[in-house]
Design a protein around this motif. Structure first.
Motif, PDB file in Angstrom:
ATOM      1  N   GLN A  47       0.771  -0.969   0.309  1.00 20.47           N
ATOM      2  CA  GLN A  47      -0.282  -0.176   0.340  1.00 20.47           C
ATOM      3  C   GLN A  47       0.647   1.278  -0.439  1.00 20.47           C
ATOM      4  N   GLN A  48       1.853   1.400   0.370  1.00 11.88           N
ATOM      5  CA  GLN A  48       2.654   2.160   0.431  1.00 11.88           C
ATOM      6  C   GLN A  48       3.441   2.393  -0.684  1.00 11.88           C
ATOM      7  N   VAL A  49       3.858   1.941  -1.291  1.00 11.89           N
ATOM      8  CA  VAL A  49       4.693   1.406  -2.210  1.00 11.89           C
ATOM      9  C   VAL A  49       4.005   1.821  -3.899  1.00 11.89           C
ATOM     10  N   PHE A  50       2.914   1.369  -3.801  1.00  7.39           N
ATOM     11  CA  PHE A  50       1.797   1.853  -5.017  1.00  7.39           C
ATOM     12  C   PHE A  50       0.845   2.455  -5.123  1.00  7.39           C
ATOM     13  N   ASP A  51       0.133   3.588  -3.925  1.00  7.90           N
ATOM     14  CA  ASP A  51      -0.066   4.134  -3.161  1.00  7.90           C
ATOM     15  C   ASP A  51      -1.514   3.723  -3.193  1.00  7.90           C
ATOM     16  N   GLN A  52      -1.922   2.452  -3.281  1.00 10.03           N
ATOM     17  CA  GLN A  52      -3.944   1.572  -3.290  1.00 10.03           C
ATOM     18  C   GLN A  52      -3.929   0.926  -2.447  1.00 10.03           C
ATOM     19  N   PRO A  53      -5.184   0.727  -2.495  1.00 13.51           N
ATOM     20  CA  PRO A  53      -5.322  -1.018  -1.572  1.00 13.51           C
ATOM     21  C   PRO A  53      -4.893  -2.025  -2.390  1.00 13.51           C
ATOM     22  N   VAL A  83       5.999  -7.786 -10.662  1.00 10.72           N
ATOM     23  CA  VAL A  83       5.954  -8.064 -11.931  1.00 10.72           C
ATOM     24  C   VAL A  83       5.619  -9.106 -13.341  1.00 10.72           C
ATOM     25  N   ASN A  84       4.893  -9.683 -12.834  1.00 15.56           N
ATOM     26  CA  ASN A  84       4.249 -10.202 -13.761  1.00 15.56           C
ATOM     27  C   ASN A  84       2.401 -10.542 -12.925  1.00 15.56           C
ATOM     28  N   GLU A  85       1.489  -9.427 -13.610  1.00 14.85           N
ATOM     29  CA  GLU A  85       0.371  -8.992 -12.267  1.00 14.85           C
ATOM     30  C   GLU A  85      -0.527 -10.036 -12.760  1.00 14.85           C
ATOM     31  N   ASP A  86      -0.708 -10.727 -14.357  1.00 16.34           N
ATOM     32  CA  ASP A  86      -1.251 -12.008 -14.426  1.00 16.34           C
ATOM     33  C   ASP A  86      -1.759 -13.579 -14.071  1.00 16.34           C
ATOM     34  N   CYS A  87      -0.066 -12.988 -13.006  1.00 12.56           N
ATOM     35  CA  CYS A  87       0.350 -14.430 -12.123  1.00 12.56           C
ATOM     36  C   CYS A  87       0.231 -15.756 -12.756  1.00 12.56           C
ATOM     37  N   ASN A  88       1.149 -15.116 -14.246  1.00 11.36           N
ATOM     38  CA  ASN A  88       1.307 -16.671 -16.107  1.00 11.36           C
ATOM     39  C   ASN A  88       2.701 -17.140 -15.619  1.00 11.36           C
ATOM     40  N   ALA A  89       3.526 -17.002 -14.199  1.00 11.20           N
ATOM     41  CA  ALA A  89       4.814 -17.020 -14.308  1.00 11.20           C
ATOM     42  C   ALA A  89       4.976 -18.862 -14.822  1.00 11.20           C
ATOM     43  N   LEU A 100       7.903  -2.127 -13.112  1.00 11.32           N
ATOM     44  CA  LEU A 100       7.070  -2.464 -12.017  1.00 11.32           C
ATOM     45  C   LEU A 100       8.516  -3.394 -11.814  1.00 11.32           C
ATOM     46  N   ILE A 101       9.688  -3.241 -12.458  1.00  6.33           N
ATOM     47  CA  ILE A 101      10.424  -3.992 -11.296  1.00  6.33           C
ATOM     48  C   ILE A 101      10.760  -2.178 -10.298  1.00  6.33           C
ATOM     49  N   GLU A 102      10.926  -1.401 -10.869  1.00 12.72           N
ATOM     50  CA  GLU A 102      11.642  -0.144 -10.034  1.00 12.72           C
ATOM     51  C   GLU A 102      10.534  -0.655  -8.568  1.00 12.72           C
ATOM     52  N   LYS A 103       9.028  -1.002  -9.036  1.00  2.75           N
ATOM     53  CA  LYS A 103       8.237  -0.778  -7.907  1.00  2.75           C
ATOM     54  C   LYS A 103       8.736  -2.449  -7.026  1.00  2.75           C
ATOM     55  N   PHE A 105      11.864  -3.308  -6.350  1.00  2.22           N
ATOM     56  CA  PHE A 105      12.600  -3.031  -5.812  1.00  2.22           C
ATOM     57  C   PHE A 105      13.076  -2.210  -4.591  1.00  2.22           C
ATOM     58  N   GLN A 106      11.877  -0.982  -4.422  1.00  2.00           N
ATOM     59  CA  GLN A 106      11.116  -0.399  -3.221  1.00  2.00           C
ATOM     60  C   GLN A 106      10.234  -1.059  -2.021  1.00  2.00           C
ATOM     61  N   PHE A 107       9.577  -2.218  -2.360  1.00  2.49           N
ATOM     62  CA  PHE A 107       8.499  -3.214  -1.882  1.00  2.49           C
ATOM     63  C   PHE A 107       9.885  -3.800  -1.649  1.00  2.49           C
ATOM     64  N   ALA A 108      10.730  -4.593  -1.753  1.00  7.72           N
ATOM     65  CA  ALA A 108      11.542  -5.371  -1.253  1.00  7.72           C
ATOM     66  C   ALA A 108      12.653  -5.115   0.391  1.00  7.72           C
ATOM     67  N   TYR A 109      13.362  -3.497  -0.672  1.00  6.96           N
ATOM     68  CA  TYR A 109      13.903  -2.992   0.321  1.00  6.96           C
ATOM     69  C   TYR A 109      12.955  -2.808   1.859  1.00  6.96           C
ATOM     70  N   GLU A 110      12.006  -1.838   1.529  1.00  8.36           N
ATOM     71  CA  GLU A 110      10.658  -1.835   2.962  1.00  8.36           C
ATOM     72  C   GLU A 110       9.815  -3.132   3.246  1.00  8.36           C
ATOM     73  N   PHE A 111      10.044  -3.983   2.455  1.00  5.21           N
ATOM     74  CA  PHE A 111       9.331  -5.517   3.081  1.00  5.21           C
ATOM     75  C   PHE A 111      11.132  -5.780   4.256  1.00  5.21           C
ATOM     76  N   PHE A 112      11.659  -6.010   3.925  1.00  3.13           N
ATOM     77  CA  PHE A 112      13.486  -6.367   4.545  1.00  3.13           C
ATOM     78  C   PHE A 112      13.863  -5.198   4.872  1.00  3.13           C
ATOM     79  N   LYS A 113      13.548  -4.204   5.254  1.00  9.42           N
ATOM     80  CA  LYS A 113      14.866  -3.505   6.614  1.00  9.42           C
ATOM     81  C   LYS A 113      14.499  -3.933   7.164  1.00  9.42           C
ATOM     82  N   LYS A 114      15.689  -3.461   8.624  1.00  9.12           N
ATOM     83  CA  LYS A 114      14.955  -3.572   9.935  1.00  9.12           C
ATOM     84  C   LYS A 114      14.070  -2.415  10.709  1.00  9.12           C
TER      85      LYS A 114
END
Length: 114
Positions: A47-53, A83-89, A100-103, A105-114
């Motif tokens: 929600q923080q990174v994408f600024d939407q629900p 980076v794969n919105e249709d879940c078709n990995a 979406l790759i930059e997003k 990285f932003q998510f990963a940084y925020e999620f894993f930071k202490k």
């Protein structure tokens, strides 16, 4: 069910294709617990990174190994198709949204930071 899938194949595949369906192993369906700490943290960061629900949707990629990590080792997995919105990995039309790759990285940084 397998018979429904077989019927779909019969109506979808070209007539010149021969096939045989065989199941080697079955795995019970997996229910994802979305009320654990890590899922809630991921939801807040998204929600923080994408600024939407955040919305949840069914995705086929909850593989048995991930379920084993949860049930046996108590490791709570968080699987997000960032980076794969249709879940078709790994599907026939697997794709990645480069924007979406930059997003991711932003998510990963925020999620894993202490």
């Amino acid at each position: 069910t397998l018979s429904a899938f077989d019927q779909w194949l019969q109506t979808t595949l070209p007539t010149y294709i021969d096939y045989e369906l065989e199941i080697d192993a079955m795995y019970e369906p997996v229910k994802v617990d979305i009320n654990n700490f890590y899922i809630k943290k991921a939801e807040a960061v998204l929600q923080q990174v994408f600024d939407q629900p955040v919305f949840y949707k069914y995705a086929w990629w909850w593989v048995p190994m991930v379920d084993i990590l949860d049930r046996i080792l108590g490791i709570k997995p968080v699987l997000i198709p960032l980076v794969n919105e249709d879940c078709n990995a790994h599907g026939v039309n697997e794709n990645f949204d480069i924007d979406l790759i930059e997003k991711w990285f932003q998510f990963a940084y925020e999620f894993f930071k202490k």
